[in-house]
Design a protein around this motif. Sequence first.
Motif, PDB file in Angstrom:
ATOM      1  N   TYR A 324      39.652  46.299  45.749  1.00 38.80           N
ATOM      2  CA  TYR A 324      40.266  45.100  46.307  1.00 38.80           C
ATOM      3  C   TYR A 324      41.223  44.457  45.314  1.00 38.80           C
ATOM      4  O   TYR A 324      42.352  44.068  45.674  1.00 38.80           O
ATOM      5  CB  TYR A 324      39.191  44.091  46.720  1.00 38.80           C
ATOM      6  CG  TYR A 324      38.858  44.136  48.194  1.00 38.80           C
ATOM      7  CD1 TYR A 324      39.625  43.447  49.134  1.00 38.80           C
ATOM      8  CD2 TYR A 324      37.775  44.865  48.659  1.00 38.80           C
ATOM      9  CE1 TYR A 324      39.323  43.495  50.486  1.00 38.80           C
ATOM     10  CE2 TYR A 324      37.466  44.932  50.008  1.00 38.80           C
ATOM     11  CZ  TYR A 324      38.251  44.243  50.917  1.00 38.80           C
ATOM     12  OH  TYR A 324      37.966  44.304  52.257  1.00 38.80           O
ATOM     13  N   ALA A 325      40.813  44.320  44.071  1.00 40.90           N
ATOM     14  CA  ALA A 325      41.671  43.674  43.078  1.00 40.90           C
ATOM     15  C   ALA A 325      42.985  44.424  42.914  1.00 40.90           C
ATOM     16  O   ALA A 325      44.073  43.828  42.957  1.00 40.90           O
ATOM     17  CB  ALA A 325      40.937  43.582  41.739  1.00 40.90           C
ATOM     18  N   ALA A 329      46.692  43.287  44.636  1.00 39.71           N
ATOM     19  CA  ALA A 329      47.772  43.011  43.685  1.00 39.71           C
ATOM     20  C   ALA A 329      49.005  43.850  44.026  1.00 39.71           C
ATOM     21  O   ALA A 329      50.152  43.387  43.946  1.00 39.71           O
ATOM     22  CB  ALA A 329      47.316  43.306  42.261  1.00 39.71           C
ATOM     23  N   TRP A 342      45.526  37.074  48.789  1.00 42.44           N
ATOM     24  CA  TRP A 342      44.275  36.632  48.154  1.00 42.44           C
ATOM     25  C   TRP A 342      43.489  35.648  49.009  1.00 42.44           C
ATOM     26  O   TRP A 342      42.382  35.238  48.628  1.00 42.44           O
ATOM     27  CB  TRP A 342      44.578  36.002  46.794  1.00 42.44           C
ATOM     28  CG  TRP A 342      45.296  36.932  45.860  1.00 42.44           C
ATOM     29  CD1 TRP A 342      46.593  36.862  45.476  1.00 42.44           C
ATOM     30  CD2 TRP A 342      44.745  38.091  45.214  1.00 42.44           C
ATOM     31  NE1 TRP A 342      46.894  37.910  44.625  1.00 42.44           N
ATOM     32  CE2 TRP A 342      45.784  38.676  44.449  1.00 42.44           C
ATOM     33  CE3 TRP A 342      43.491  38.693  45.208  1.00 42.44           C
ATOM     34  CZ2 TRP A 342      45.602  39.829  43.682  1.00 42.44           C
ATOM     35  CZ3 TRP A 342      43.312  39.846  44.449  1.00 42.44           C
ATOM     36  CH2 TRP A 342      44.353  40.395  43.693  1.00 42.44           C
ATOM     37  N   LEU A 380      35.667  40.031  42.616  1.00 38.89           N
ATOM     38  CA  LEU A 380      37.098  40.212  42.826  1.00 38.89           C
ATOM     39  C   LEU A 380      37.903  39.276  41.935  1.00 38.89           C
ATOM     40  O   LEU A 380      38.898  39.679  41.312  1.00 38.89           O
ATOM     41  CB  LEU A 380      37.427  39.967  44.301  1.00 38.89           C
ATOM     42  CG  LEU A 380      38.903  39.932  44.706  1.00 38.89           C
ATOM     43  CD1 LEU A 380      39.647  41.148  44.183  1.00 38.89           C
ATOM     44  CD2 LEU A 380      39.025  39.835  46.214  1.00 38.89           C
ATOM     45  N   GLN A 381      37.488  38.027  41.836  1.00 34.80           N
ATOM     46  CA  GLN A 381      38.193  37.080  40.972  1.00 34.80           C
ATOM     47  C   GLN A 381      38.121  37.495  39.508  1.00 34.80           C
ATOM     48  O   GLN A 381      39.113  37.423  38.776  1.00 34.80           O
ATOM     49  CB  GLN A 381      37.595  35.684  41.136  1.00 34.80           C
ATOM     50  CG  GLN A 381      37.792  35.078  42.512  1.00 34.80           C
ATOM     51  CD  GLN A 381      37.154  33.711  42.625  1.00 34.80           C
ATOM     52  OE1 GLN A 381      37.548  32.769  41.944  1.00 34.80           O
ATOM     53  NE2 GLN A 381      36.153  33.598  43.481  1.00 34.80           N
ATOM     54  N   VAL A 383      37.635  40.567  38.192  1.00 29.72           N
ATOM     55  CA  VAL A 383      38.418  41.776  37.921  1.00 29.72           C
ATOM     56  C   VAL A 383      39.907  41.457  37.947  1.00 29.72           C
ATOM     57  O   VAL A 383      40.667  41.890  37.065  1.00 29.72           O
ATOM     58  CB  VAL A 383      38.086  42.884  38.939  1.00 29.72           C
ATOM     59  CG1 VAL A 383      39.028  44.075  38.762  1.00 29.72           C
ATOM     60  CG2 VAL A 383      36.638  43.337  38.782  1.00 29.72           C
ATOM     61  N   ALA A 384      40.343  40.687  38.940  1.00 28.11           N
ATOM     62  CA  ALA A 384      41.761  40.330  39.028  1.00 28.11           C
ATOM     63  C   ALA A 384      42.200  39.544  37.801  1.00 28.11           C
ATOM     64  O   ALA A 384      43.279  39.791  37.238  1.00 28.11           O
ATOM     65  CB  ALA A 384      42.017  39.524  40.302  1.00 28.11           C
ATOM     66  N   GLU A 385      41.380  38.607  37.367  1.00 27.69           N
ATOM     67  CA  GLU A 385      41.714  37.829  36.177  1.00 27.69           C
ATOM     68  C   GLU A 385      41.794  38.701  34.932  1.00 27.69           C
ATOM     69  O   GLU A 385      42.712  38.559  34.115  1.00 27.69           O
ATOM     70  CB  GLU A 385      40.670  36.719  35.974  1.00 27.69           C
ATOM     71  CG  GLU A 385      40.924  35.853  34.743  1.00 27.69           C
ATOM     72  CD  GLU A 385      39.846  34.804  34.544  1.00 27.69           C
ATOM     73  OE1 GLU A 385      39.669  34.363  33.387  1.00 27.69           O
ATOM     74  OE2 GLU A 385      39.187  34.434  35.531  1.00 27.69           O
ATOM     75  N   TRP A 389      46.006  39.036  36.996  1.00 25.55           N
ATOM     76  CA  TRP A 389      46.551  38.604  38.277  1.00 25.55           C
ATOM     77  C   TRP A 389      45.965  37.268  38.697  1.00 25.55           C
ATOM     78  O   TRP A 389      44.766  37.002  38.512  1.00 25.55           O
ATOM     79  CB  TRP A 389      46.261  39.653  39.352  1.00 25.55           C
ATOM     80  CG  TRP A 389      46.933  40.961  39.063  1.00 25.55           C
ATOM     81  CD1 TRP A 389      48.207  41.141  38.618  1.00 25.55           C
ATOM     82  CD2 TRP A 389      46.354  42.264  39.189  1.00 25.55           C
ATOM     83  NE1 TRP A 389      48.472  42.477  38.463  1.00 25.55           N
ATOM     84  CE2 TRP A 389      47.360  43.192  38.807  1.00 25.55           C
ATOM     85  CE3 TRP A 389      45.125  42.745  39.581  1.00 25.55           C
ATOM     86  CZ2 TRP A 389      47.143  44.565  38.803  1.00 25.55           C
ATOM     87  CZ3 TRP A 389      44.902  44.108  39.595  1.00 25.55           C
ATOM     88  CH2 TRP A 389      45.912  45.004  39.212  1.00 25.55           C
ATOM     89  N   THR A 391      44.754  34.867  41.521  1.00 24.90           N
ATOM     90  CA  THR A 391      44.245  34.990  42.895  1.00 24.90           C
ATOM     91  C   THR A 391      44.462  33.722  43.720  1.00 24.90           C
ATOM     92  O   THR A 391      44.011  33.657  44.869  1.00 24.90           O
ATOM     93  CB  THR A 391      42.745  35.340  42.892  1.00 24.90           C
ATOM     94  OG1 THR A 391      42.023  34.291  42.225  1.00 24.90           O
ATOM     95  CG2 THR A 391      42.502  36.665  42.193  1.00 24.90           C
TER      96      THR A 391
END
Length: 393
Positions: A324-325, A329, A342, A380-381, A383-385, A389, A391
């Motif tokens: 998802y991340a 992105a 997001w 998800l938050q 991993v994205a961070e 990235w 979100t």
Amino acid sequence: MTRNRARKQAIRAAAGEGGYARTARLHEEGSRAILAADVQRNAVQAFRQAGWPTESENFPEGGQWSAYAGPVWSLLSRPSGTDTDAHPDDADHHDLTITPGFTFIAPAISINTGEAMVLKVPGDTPPSELVSQVSAAVARARESEIAKLVNDAQCAICGDSYPARHLLAPTEAQEVTVCPSCVFDGDLLGAYDPVRLAYDIDHLWFEELAMPAGWAAVAALLACAGGKTFVKRLNEAGVLEVPGGHWSDLSQLRIWLPPHSRPAALDGLGAGAGLTRVVEAVEAAHPDLRERFRTQLAEELEQDPDEDGRDYLVEQLWPAVIAYAVALATQEQERPGHRPPWHVLSDSFEPGTLAGHFRQLGSSLNAHDLGVCFTLEVGLQVVAEALGWNTHY
């Protein structure tokens, strides 16, 4: 006489595929012969090493070797010979000193959509350079195809604009079609149909080079949650099509990678890489991700991170979190004029909707368990961070 006898023994020892005459000529041509089988094997190995989901036929058909690398159909054949059905290494029909050539076509199945990319590359191209050329060509073709898209429909949940064929139905109500961020939204009610959704994703997967990147994340969640039971249900669905290999093998589940501003963790991977390789790359660059998840969740729950409490991480879903991340992105970068995807973090992992899908998948997971939503939303938050990235939307 001794030399002739030794030569015949060598010929007989090598004659496993094409008979005496073919093998005799191979020995006569010696090192000048270029075997298409070797070229094919080296290319497939190079794509796999670069993280591409790759499948290859074990034998040539119609005079050419065939393989599938990510979204690409690969064909290897010789430009010489009078018999197109002959084995490409049959010296009775081909001049084996002439280099065979590759033709790469994307999407892999282009009967209904047309060919977005056709690339011809000589078979003596170094395998690593071959992968680089194909990866660059696929990226250019995908960018070009995305630029041609016409957003003539809206997601039934969030209202974001997409081409109608890129919105899919997660329930039996076929008129209710949604974007990848809204498949598990709380506003979707009952009659969930993940089996049909999976086959619809497959159609995009093999036929649409410009498919929204986020659908790979949905596929990852379905595959991770359902496992072998879901694969069995796909095979027993009574559909005339064979489900894609990615439902049973996460290494075959292609994740489109960001075309710009790609994090260092994903360097070295092609335009699309298998989820297993993506997970390995992300975790190698950020080995503390799981602990970051636990710390972040403890802060949100106002718990002492050192407290001997419950571990809410659902390991079975962790690859889907990374999918998802990365996929969202990518979608954000590829659709710069649209709202970032997001908003999946608002109420788009609703326990009741997830539970409905999980039952149809045959999943052993309890979607009403707090760990499922915590893993998806908080994970998800995190991993994205970690990958740089934002979100927020």
